[in-house]
Design a protein around this motif. Structure first.
Motif, mmCIF file in Angstrom:
data_model
loop_
_atom_site.group_PDB
_atom_site.id
_atom_site.type_symbol
_atom_site.label_atom_id
_atom_site.label_comp_id
_atom_site.label_asym_id
_atom_site.label_seq_id
_atom_site.Cartn_x
_atom_site.Cartn_y
_atom_site.Cartn_z
ATOM 1 N N ARG A 70 0.811 -1.216 0.000
ATOM 2 C CA ARG A 70 0.000 0.000 0.000
ATOM 3 C C ARG A 70 0.846 1.270 0.000
ATOM 4 O O ARG A 70 0.332 2.360 -0.187
ATOM 5 C CB ARG A 70 -0.909 0.024 1.236
ATOM 6 N N GLY A 71 2.142 1.136 0.258
ATOM 7 C CA GLY A 71 2.985 2.309 0.378
ATOM 8 C C GLY A 71 2.901 2.890 1.780
ATOM 9 O O GLY A 71 2.126 2.423 2.616
ATOM 10 N N ALA A 72 3.694 3.908 2.050
ATOM 11 C CA ALA A 72 3.682 4.614 3.337
ATOM 12 C C ALA A 72 3.848 3.668 4.527
ATOM 13 O O ALA A 72 3.257 3.869 5.579
ATOM 14 C CB ALA A 72 2.422 5.451 3.491
ATOM 15 N N GLY A 73 4.636 2.596 4.334
ATOM 16 C CA GLY A 73 4.905 1.682 5.445
ATOM 17 C C GLY A 73 3.777 0.730 5.779
ATOM 18 O O GLY A 73 3.761 0.146 6.862
ATOM 19 N N GLU A 74 2.815 0.566 4.856
ATOM 20 C CA GLU A 74 1.663 -0.302 5.119
ATOM 21 C C GLU A 74 1.538 -1.388 4.059
ATOM 22 O O GLU A 74 1.833 -1.172 2.884
ATOM 23 C CB GLU A 74 0.365 0.502 5.103
ATOM 24 N N VAL A 99 3.314 -13.687 6.673
ATOM 25 C CA VAL A 99 2.842 -12.341 6.319
ATOM 26 C C VAL A 99 3.686 -11.293 7.032
ATOM 27 O O VAL A 99 4.128 -10.308 6.427
ATOM 28 C CB VAL A 99 1.345 -12.168 6.686
ATOM 29 N N GLU A 100 3.912 -11.498 8.312
ATOM 30 C CA GLU A 100 4.710 -10.527 9.076
ATOM 31 C C GLU A 100 6.133 -10.434 8.524
ATOM 32 O O GLU A 100 6.665 -9.338 8.345
ATOM 33 C CB GLU A 100 4.721 -10.930 10.547
ATOM 34 N N ALA A 108 7.472 -2.496 5.511
ATOM 35 C CA ALA A 108 6.243 -2.041 6.171
ATOM 36 C C ALA A 108 6.400 -2.122 7.684
ATOM 37 O O ALA A 108 7.130 -2.960 8.197
ATOM 38 C CB ALA A 108 5.058 -2.896 5.731
ATOM 39 N N ASP A 109 5.690 -1.259 8.376
ATOM 40 C CA ASP A 109 5.650 -1.343 9.831
ATOM 41 C C ASP A 109 4.229 -1.539 10.347
ATOM 42 O O ASP A 109 4.002 -1.657 11.545
ATOM 43 C CB ASP A 109 6.314 -0.136 10.500
ATOM 44 N N VAL A 110 3.252 -1.620 9.420
ATOM 45 C CA VAL A 110 1.863 -1.872 9.788
ATOM 46 C C VAL A 110 1.240 -2.840 8.782
ATOM 47 O O VAL A 110 1.406 -2.673 7.575
ATOM 48 C CB VAL A 110 1.025 -0.567 9.814
ATOM 49 N N MET A 149 -8.812 -4.227 11.153
ATOM 50 C CA MET A 149 -7.796 -4.535 12.153
ATOM 51 C C MET A 149 -6.425 -4.126 11.655
ATOM 52 O O MET A 149 -6.218 -3.929 10.439
ATOM 53 C CB MET A 149 -7.807 -6.033 12.487
ATOM 54 N N GLU A 150 -5.467 -4.017 12.601
ATOM 55 C CA GLU A 150 -4.094 -3.701 12.239
ATOM 56 C C GLU A 150 -3.133 -4.332 13.234
ATOM 57 O O GLU A 150 -3.523 -4.668 14.365
ATOM 58 C CB GLU A 150 -3.870 -2.189 12.203
ATOM 59 N N LYS A 151 -1.910 -4.475 12.775
ATOM 60 C CA LYS A 151 -0.842 -4.935 13.642
ATOM 61 C C LYS A 151 0.396 -4.117 13.319
ATOM 62 O O LYS A 151 0.812 -4.036 12.160
ATOM 63 C CB LYS A 151 -0.542 -6.418 13.444
ATOM 64 N N ASN A 152 0.977 -3.501 14.341
ATOM 65 C CA ASN A 152 2.244 -2.811 14.181
ATOM 66 C C ASN A 152 3.365 -3.834 14.323
ATOM 67 O O ASN A 152 3.338 -4.646 15.241
ATOM 68 C CB ASN A 152 2.406 -1.703 15.230
ATOM 69 N N ILE A 153 4.317 -3.774 13.399
ATOM 70 C CA ILE A 153 5.431 -4.734 13.450
ATOM 71 C C ILE A 153 6.752 -4.015 13.544
ATOM 72 O O ILE A 153 6.847 -2.847 13.343
ATOM 73 C CB ILE A 153 5.426 -5.674 12.221
#
Length: 153
Positions: A70-74, A99-100, A108-110, A149-153
């Motif tokens: 998705r860009g922007a770290g997502e 996936v992670e 990505a961080d999210v 939902m989301e997960k920060n990694i």
């Protein structure tokens, strides 16, 4: 003894992927009323910004999911499928770990996802994997049948 689950990025253009997607399409009507259903084909997953992860046990494809950049770290996780005969063997969690790892390799961080409110098995898996509820993200709008939902990694 449960066999090991092997998850790798693979081409969506193969019969085993089409079979799993058809299995998902058979379940979709009970989870998503007609106007909310968005079918995914192997061809629609064959794009440069889309990564298909396939889970195999002893060489047989038993699950899959797609990771969309998705860009922007997502990244967005879409269409998690585990073959009904392979459930309870750790396929879903193996896919979540993959996936992670893929998201991290993509910078990505999210990780974001949308799941049907009636899909209790998937929601439970996502919560066990560390996902939390959030507001809808673009291009989605609030919906009575969706949870975001989301997960920060």
């Amino acid at each position: 003894m449960t066999e090991a689950v092997d998850v790798r990025a693979e081409s969506p253009l193969q019969d085993e992927v089409a079979t799993l997607l058809r299995q998902s399409d058979l379940v979709a009507p009970r989870l998503y009323p007609g106007e909310y259903r968005r079918p995914i084909t192997p061809e629609s997953l064959a794009k440069p910004d889309t990564h298909l992860l396939v889970a195999r046990i002893v060489g047989k494809a038993v699950g899959l999911c797609a990771v969309f950049e998705r860009g922007a770290g997502e990244v967005e996780l879409k269409r998690m499928i585990v073959d009904v005969e392979a459930r309870g063997q750790g396929v879903g969690m193996a896919l979540m770990r993959a996936v992670e790892a893929k998201a991290q390799r993509l910078g990505a961080d999210v990780i974001l996802l949308e799941v049907g409110v009636r899909n209790t098995e998937a929601r439970s898996l996502y919560r066990r994997a560390g996902f939390t509820d959030r507001e809808p993200f673009s291009p989605y709008q609030p919906s009575p049948i969706s949870l975001f939902m989301e997960k920060n990694i």
